[in-house]
Structures are given as C-alpha cells and as structure tokens.
Design a protein around this motif. Structure first.
Motif, mmCIF file in Angstrom:
data_model
loop_
_atom_site.group_PDB
_atom_site.id
_atom_site.type_symbol
_atom_site.label_atom_id
_atom_site.label_comp_id
_atom_site.label_asym_id
_atom_site.label_seq_id
_atom_site.Cartn_x
_atom_site.Cartn_y
_atom_site.Cartn_z
ATOM 1 N N LYS A 29 0.778 -1.246 0.000
ATOM 2 C CA LYS A 29 0.000 0.000 0.000
ATOM 3 C C LYS A 29 0.810 1.297 0.000
ATOM 4 N N THR A 33 7.504 7.186 -3.300
ATOM 5 C CA THR A 33 7.770 8.505 -2.731
ATOM 6 C C THR A 33 9.264 8.743 -2.659
ATOM 7 N N LYS A 214 -3.074 12.319 11.259
ATOM 8 C CA LYS A 214 -4.049 11.396 10.652
ATOM 9 C C LYS A 214 -4.127 11.703 9.162
ATOM 10 N N PRO A 215 -4.728 10.799 8.380
ATOM 11 C CA PRO A 215 -4.880 11.103 6.948
ATOM 12 C C PRO A 215 -5.590 12.446 6.734
ATOM 13 N N ASN A 219 -1.947 16.453 5.310
ATOM 14 C CA ASN A 219 -1.649 17.356 4.206
ATOM 15 C C ASN A 219 -1.341 18.769 4.663
ATOM 16 N N ASP A 240 -3.849 1.415 5.744
ATOM 17 C CA ASP A 240 -4.449 2.419 4.858
ATOM 18 C C ASP A 240 -4.167 3.840 5.351
ATOM 19 N N ASP A 241 -4.273 4.026 6.660
ATOM 20 C CA ASP A 241 -4.018 5.361 7.229
ATOM 21 C C ASP A 241 -2.548 5.770 7.031
ATOM 22 N N ALA A 243 -0.428 4.639 4.864
ATOM 23 C CA ALA A 243 -0.157 4.855 3.437
ATOM 24 C C ALA A 243 -0.691 6.217 2.996
ATOM 25 N N ALA A 244 -1.844 6.617 3.514
ATOM 26 C CA ALA A 244 -2.407 7.923 3.151
ATOM 27 C C ALA A 244 -1.529 9.059 3.685
ATOM 28 N N ILE A 245 -0.990 8.866 4.864
ATOM 29 C CA ILE A 245 -0.101 9.892 5.436
ATOM 30 C C ILE A 245 1.184 9.988 4.628
ATOM 31 N N ALA A 247 1.394 9.303 1.504
ATOM 32 C CA ALA A 247 1.001 9.966 0.241
ATOM 33 C C ALA A 247 0.941 11.478 0.425
ATOM 34 N N ALA A 248 0.583 11.924 1.649
ATOM 35 C CA ALA A 248 0.472 13.358 1.913
ATOM 36 C C ALA A 248 1.831 14.060 1.890
#
Ligand code: PGA
Length: 249
Positions: A29, A33, A214-215, A219, A240-241, A243-245, A247-248
């Motif tokens: 996931k 980066t 947190k996700p 950002n 998932d959380d 991975a979202a962080i 991604a941010a």
C-alpha cells in the motif's frame, strides 16, 4: 533540500504474526515517494521486520536503546545489538519514555552520545506538556530539552540527527497542534539551532511533527515550510491510514 521522513512508531503493539501482517499490507500500500518511510516495531520483532523489508525501501528503526555498550543492565538493548540485526536508526526521548520510564535530559544526552558513537542515526523526540503551553512556557521548555539533551554534540554530528517535535498534549489524544502551532514551533527550533550552531546546520536538519497526525490533517501539517514530515503513532497501526499519510508527504 532537507530529507522528508514519515516514521511509524508502533509502540508496544503487534506480536510477531501481526507485525508480519501489517508489513505485508504496507509493502503493497505504501505509495512511491522520494520521502524516507520508516517503521518502528517493538524490539522482539525488529529482526523479522528487517528480513521482511529487505527488498523494500522502508527502513526498520528501533524505539529505544541503552547508553552502555554491554554489561549488567537486565532487560536492556545496546546500539551494537541493534546494528547487528541491521538497524541503523533509533528513536530516543519519546515522551512516553520520559513520562513512564523516568528518562530525563541527562540520561538522553548519554543515549544520544552512545548512538552517535556507534554511527547510528537518532530521531530525537521532545515537546511541551499542556501546562507548559497554558502558562506560555512552551518555547522555554522545548529550548531546554534541546539544550540539555542535544546541544553538546558537534556541528558535524547533526547529519545523524532527526528532530521530532511532539507536544505531549497532542500524543494519542486525538488533539493535534494546529498547522500554525506546529510551524511556529518548528521555526523556533530552527532559530534556536542557528543560534547555538549556525544557519546552515539549522536549515539542514529534518524536523518532524508528531501528535495525532491522521490522513485528514497530514496534508495541511506537512504543507508548512518548516515541517519536514511526521512521527506517527496510532495511525501507523492501520496500513491504509499510514499509506495515506505517506502519500500526503
Ligand atoms: P499519536 O502518537 O500519533 O498516536 O499521537 C505519536 C507519537 O507518539 O509519536
């Protein structure tokens, strides 16, 4: 350009099979980066994590270590032991170590020295408590933690240091410092380093924010110019959380 880092501090969570499962999910996931992505499982699962991530760009880091090279310190782990299983980075001074295990600035200074001497990288954590902020002492507290724990090192050793500003009132509480509060403190930290060392050192050091990232808020926090990434607790336990962080960043 400073290194961007997102590090997951798993604290005392995940047994061996849970560690393997979470890492499997993270491998699939975590997005591509240029930031460094780190995970800090508990001591007993570090070796298996290093093996599992041997072909991943994620780095396995330790949550703590002792300052001595070896000896009669029952229950403790040395830099050499960590390095012997492939660990290159250690988190020191986490607020839970300070609050629950009596780690003070003087002890942390010894741990920092031991890690640097062993050529390890240190993620040095610090941050004020709620009453410090309420009484408007937060800058003073942070400055003192930095001075006492870290400012004895040589300029050249800052290459091995990553800072993690974690206001204690925001850790695990769901309450986050606002992006403005984080930026204000990170800028103050950089100014303090510039005063004690020089501008070049201050500009080079990566400063992470930690405390209920947190996700949904990563950002905005990461968009601040002096925030170079995050040290993530609770949200690092859900693939998932995390991975979202990542991604941010
Ligand atoms: P939290 O923890 O993200 O759960 O607030 C952060 C930390 O302790 O490093």
């Amino acid at each position: 350009m400073r290194n961007k880092i997102v590090a997951g501090n798993w604290k005392m969570n995940n047994n061996s099979s849970e560690t393997a499962e979470l890492l499997t999910q993270l491998i699939s996931k975590i997005p591509e980066t240029t930031a460094e992505v780190m995970v800090a499982p508990t001591f007993v699962n570090l070796a298996q994590a290093v093996k599992q991530l041997s072909t991943s760009s994620m780095e396995v880091v330790a949550q703590n270590m002792h300052f001595a090279e070896n000896g009669a310190y029952t229950g403790e782990i040395s830099a050499n032991m960590l390095q012997s299983i492939g660990i290159k980075t250690v988190i020191l001074g986490h607020s839970e170590r300070r609050a629950y295990f009596g780690e003070d600035d003087a002890l942390l200074a010894k741990k920092v020295d031991a890690a640097l001497k062993a050529n390890m990288r240190v993620i040095f954590c610090f941050g004020e408590e709620l009453q410090d902020r309420k009484s408007d002492n937060h800058f003073k507290v942070v400055e003192t933690q930095l001075k006492n724990g870290l400012f004895h090192i040589d300029k050249g050793q800052w290459k091995q240091i990553v800072l993690a500003y974690e206001p204690v009132w925001a850790i695990g509480t769901g309450e986050t410092a606002s992006p403005e509060q984080a930026q204000e403190m990170h800028a103050f930290i950089r100014k303090t380093i510039a005063g004690a060392y020089d501008q070049e050192t201050a500009e080079m050091v990566t400063i992470l924010y930690g405390g209920s990232v947190k996700p949904g808020n990563a950002n905005e926090i990461f968009s601040k110019p002096d925030v170079d990434g995050g040290l993530i607790g609770g949200a690092a336990l859900a693939a998932d959380d995390f991975a979202a962080i990542v991604a941010a960043i």
